[in-house]
Enzyme design. Structure first.
Site, mmCIF file in Angstrom:
data_model
loop_
_atom_site.group_PDB
_atom_site.id
_atom_site.type_symbol
_atom_site.label_atom_id
_atom_site.label_comp_id
_atom_site.label_asym_id
_atom_site.label_seq_id
_atom_site.Cartn_x
_atom_site.Cartn_y
_atom_site.Cartn_z
ATOM 1 N N HIS A 1 -7.906 2.684 -2.413
ATOM 2 C CA HIS A 1 -8.230 2.360 -3.797
ATOM 3 C C HIS A 1 -9.326 1.308 -3.893
ATOM 4 C CE1 HIS A 1 -4.278 4.286 -4.211
ATOM 5 N NE2 HIS A 1 -4.754 4.695 -5.370
ATOM 6 N N ASP B 1 5.077 15.258 -0.742
ATOM 7 C CA ASP B 1 4.848 13.910 -1.262
ATOM 8 C C ASP B 1 5.905 13.520 -2.290
ATOM 9 O OD1 ASP B 1 2.570 13.615 0.248
ATOM 10 O OD2 ASP B 1 1.216 14.254 -1.343
ATOM 11 N N SER C 1 -5.729 14.711 0.507
ATOM 12 C CA SER C 1 -6.933 15.053 -0.248
ATOM 13 C C SER C 1 -8.167 14.408 0.368
ATOM 14 C CB SER C 1 -6.795 14.614 -1.702
ATOM 15 O OG SER C 1 -6.623 13.217 -1.789
ATOM 16 N N ASN D 1 4.467 5.037 -14.266
ATOM 17 C CA ASN D 1 3.430 5.414 -13.314
ATOM 18 C C ASN D 1 2.160 4.615 -13.549
ATOM 19 O OD1 ASN D 1 2.095 6.845 -11.275
ATOM 20 N ND2 ASN D 1 1.305 8.352 -12.707
#
Length: 764
Positions: free
Chosen positions: A703, A608, A442, A126
């Site tokens: 991001h 998700d 979110s 991850n």
């Protein structure tokens, strides 16, 4: 005597010091010199933590990620930043996140925002890295200043240093050609820089260099195998010794190749490739070192030291001084210090080892091998007691969960009707326009949200006060979305700390740390929950929050859940049963939540599965088994609902083209994926595969602080419409917005909604 060393140490700090230093710099609240000073302090502390080792890594520290560091060491900067002046660190952050600090001395007027580099997962972890970019014209130029500076710091701290670099073949393999050129054609140019780098390190008095080639645990065709041979034949005339490090898997058909390369040592991940250790010992020439990764560098369970010694002792007798011991891979993937934990259940804590504890385990093994088991008898006895406690604990096994698992059948994973029939019913119920807009779930986690959560956890705010604060934030998110004109709303996830930890906290079979932070990328850290036992859901987890949000608006409200595969892959998982068993347990638990949401009137539910791709084994021959149980777990979770309930799933920052058929088999009504950083490259999969359902290619790179223009979004969506019928396209960001600020989110989403309106008028 056995030599001990480490492949890498967590760079973020035990209390996430690097995260806070980075974010302060990016916001313009601290200077570049202050950021560099914080980094130097962390490095010194981390070397002190590793002082018992015979060799400690240098160069494993990075401000963002080690692959981006290697790109700058090799002088491989994207053309779009090559003309910028200012400090190297500013260009580094421009490639990483689109811009550097928000300050006047950042040259923001002339050198502000650029397109950030593409980001994807580091092998099957991850952890994310910035993808190197190549063209046929790419040239390389050495800048060894980072390594030289850190080498000097280490020596000043009394460290016996082992510089760590990414190997040339893995570096090319990790990157992407931005034209039709062959990456391997760049190898001769690249090797001249590597030769220069090794000579430079040799001139500094370096004895050993760790050169990472994890590409060796993947399936390599003849051209890549030949590249490895060519690379190390070219590099064999050097002043330094090379330790070739492999990790994350088995070498298999690359074992003989790795053992034959002209290097001075080979590191093997004995957690994943235990059977290959003795084979490697037999294959290696008599003058070469074998480094054995005997401590799991990716999970947090204590090593069974007595069992490890059973197979290490004969190896030590065979190899003598040629045996090195280390963790299986860099400790980047585990938290720093278990001793920081004050609230973790004492019994469960006794089963665990974080980075510092793993180095202690390493020292115990080395001492036992060098001086005999009696020299560490108390440590071995304590370890044996902890291993026995975990194996026999009734908290680990739940008969009711095992009984439910035994009742799983194929019917649990099937929707009532095929997609075409469901789509008609969903369209009639939801009444959405063409190119419907939504977000991934979110919204910004503001200081007010974090303060309320902190106050609640400390007991300074009671449950009623906390719920009132979260409801206020949810209402704010809903009202902002209504003003923006979004079509399908979300509640904003104000009450959630992390998309996995939030659910793990409400499931039986999980434990939680206070300071178990692990770096995901840059300043982004996650605190993976600890899956120690059988999983079940005692109570509904999200229904109250979602139904409250739905009560505030007439627009459809998405229920937001994390899927079983992602919860599994982003947890520290059990190592005492197959991962598939744990995943099926999670699927049954989340299925109950899906059904409760539907029962409460929620007609759009997003599950998700951001981590589906990263769970793939590194060798294609093993993919089918994983995808079978991973896809079936999602289907069990999602497919108990009526046709009218629209199921979404989301995936981000991974390469999906090669598993697109499995993604289609998940049978979600709508899938949203990251495509903004790759300029819709992920949609190349649809050139040869007719994806049957609806898709939302992410058009806003969340991001990066850069705000996408309306025209840019329209252009991206038009590229998508060339591959996917317009009537099946959604418009959305590429991921959740929790890490952004409202001042960035509102203009970006305004442009996104405007782009959707333009598309409705232009694209038929």
């Amino acid at each position: 005597m056995v030599t001990t060393h480490n492949l890498g140490f967590p760079r973020i700090g035990a209390k996430r010091e690097l995260k806070f230093a980075l974010e302060s710099y990016w916001k313009g609240q601290s200077s570049r010199d202050e950021l560099k000073s914080h980094a130097a302090q962390l490095r010194r502390r981390h070397w002190q933590n590793q002082q018992a080792l015979d060799l400690a890594p240098v160069g494993d520290f990075a401000f963002y990620d080690q692959v981006l560091d290697m790109s700058f060491t090799l002088g491989n900067l994207p053309e779009r930043v090559q003309g910028f002046h200012g400090d190297v660190l500013d260009n580094y952050f421009r490639v990483a996140r689109g811009r550097s600090a928000e300050t006047g001395d950042d040259h923001s007027a002339c050198c502000g925002g650029v397109a950030a580099g593409e980001m994807t997962k580091w092998f099957d972890t991850n952890y994310h890295y910035i993808v190197p970019e190549f063209t046929a014209a790419t040239e390389f130029k050495l800048d060894a200043s980072r390594l030289i500076e850190q080498l000097g710091e280490a020596r000043a701290a009394g460290v016996k240093a082992k510089p760590v670099i990414i190997g040339p073949v893995t570096y090319l393999w990790l990157g992407k050609a931005k034209d039709d050129s062959d990456r391997l054609a760049l190898l001769p140019r690249l090797l001249s820089v590597y030769t220069h780098l090794l000579d430079t390190l040799g001139a500094q008095g370096v004895e050993w260099v760790q050169i990472d080639e994890p590409v060796l645990v993947t399936e390599l065709d003849a051209s890549w195998q030949s590249a490895l041979i060519s690379a190390y034949e070219t590099l064999k005339l050097r002043k330094v010794k090379l330790l070739l490090a492999t990790y994350f898997g088995q070498l298999q058909n690359n074992l003989e190749l790795a053992a034959s390369l002209p290097v001075d040592g080979l590191h093997i991940d004995a957690i994943n490739a235990r059977d290959e250790v003795t084979k490697a010992a037999a294959l290696l020439p008599a003058n070469r070192v074998l480094s054995v990764g005997a401590i799991n560098g990716r999970n947090i369970w204590k090593t069974d030291l007595n069992a490890a010694l059973e197979w290490l002792e004969p190896l030590a007798k065979q190899l003598g001084d040629r045996l090195w011991l280390a963790p299986s891979c860099s400790l980047l993937h585990v938290p720093v210090d278990l001793d920081s934990e004050q609230k973790l259940d004492a019994e469960i804590q006794s089963w665990l080892a974080f980075a510092l504890q793993k180095l202690v385990e390493l020292n115990v093994l080395a001492t036992a091998l060098n001086k005999g088991r009696d020299a560490v008898a108390p440590a071995l006895a304590a370890n044996a007691a902890a291993i026995h406690s975990r194996r026999t604990s009734p908290r680990v096994n739940n008969p009711e969960v095992k009984a439910a698992l035994a009742k799983i059948d194929a019917a649990l994973g099937r929707r009532v009707s095929a997609y075409a029939a469901r789509a008609t019913k969903q369209s009639a119920l939801l009444n959405l326009p063409a190119f419907p807009t939504t977000t991934i779930g979110s919204f910004p986690q503001t200081p007010d949200i974090r303060h309320a959560r902190s106050q609640f956890k400390s007991g300074a705010l009671d449950e009623a006060g906390y719920k009132a604060a979260m409801r206020k934030e949810i209402e704010h998110s809903v009202r902002e979305q209504e003003k923006l004109g979004l079509d399908v709303l979300v509640h904003g996830e104000a009450e959630r700390n992390d998309m996995v930890e939030y659910f793990g906290e409400q499931l039986d079979g999980y434990a939680f740390s206070q300071f178990g932070w692990v770096q995901s990328y840059g300043s982004r850290c996650v605190k993976p929950p600890i899956l120690f036992g059988d999983i079940s859901r005692p109570n509904a987890m999200t229904v109250e929050w979602i139904t409250y949000a739905q009560s505030l608006t007439n627009k459809p409200m998405k229920g937001m859940l994390t899927g079983p595969v992602t919860i599994l892959n982003w947890s520290f998982v059990r190592d005492d049963q197959p991962r598939s068993v744990s995943c099926y347990q999670l699927a049954l638990a989340i299925r109950n939540e899906v059904l409760d949401l539907e029962k409460a009137g929620v007609r759009v539910i997003q599950i998700d599965e951001a981590a589906l791709r990263e769970g793939l084994p590194l060798r294609r021959a093993q993919w089918n088994d994983y995808l079978t149980w991973a896809v079936e777990s999602f289907r069990i979770t999602a497919n108990g609902v009526a046709d009218e309930t629209q199921i979404h799933t989301h995936m981000c920052y991974s390469e999906f083209n090669d598993i697109i058929a499995s993604i289609a088999d998940m049978d979600a009504d709508v899938i949203t994926i990251e495509t903004s950083r790759s300029d819709m490259e992920l949609l190349d999969a649809f050139d040869n595969f007719r994806y049957p359902n609806e898709i939302g290619p992410g058009v806003y790179d969340i991001h990066s602080p850069n705000i996408p223009s309306q025209d840019h979004i329209v252009d991206l969506m038009k590229k998508a419409a060339e591959r996917i019928p317009a009537e099946r396209l959604w418009v959305n960001p590429d991921c959740g917005l929790k890490t952004r600020q409202w001042g960035e989110v509102i203009p970006a989403l305004t442009n996104m909604v405007s782009a959707a309106k333009t598309l409705r008028s232009q694209v038929q």
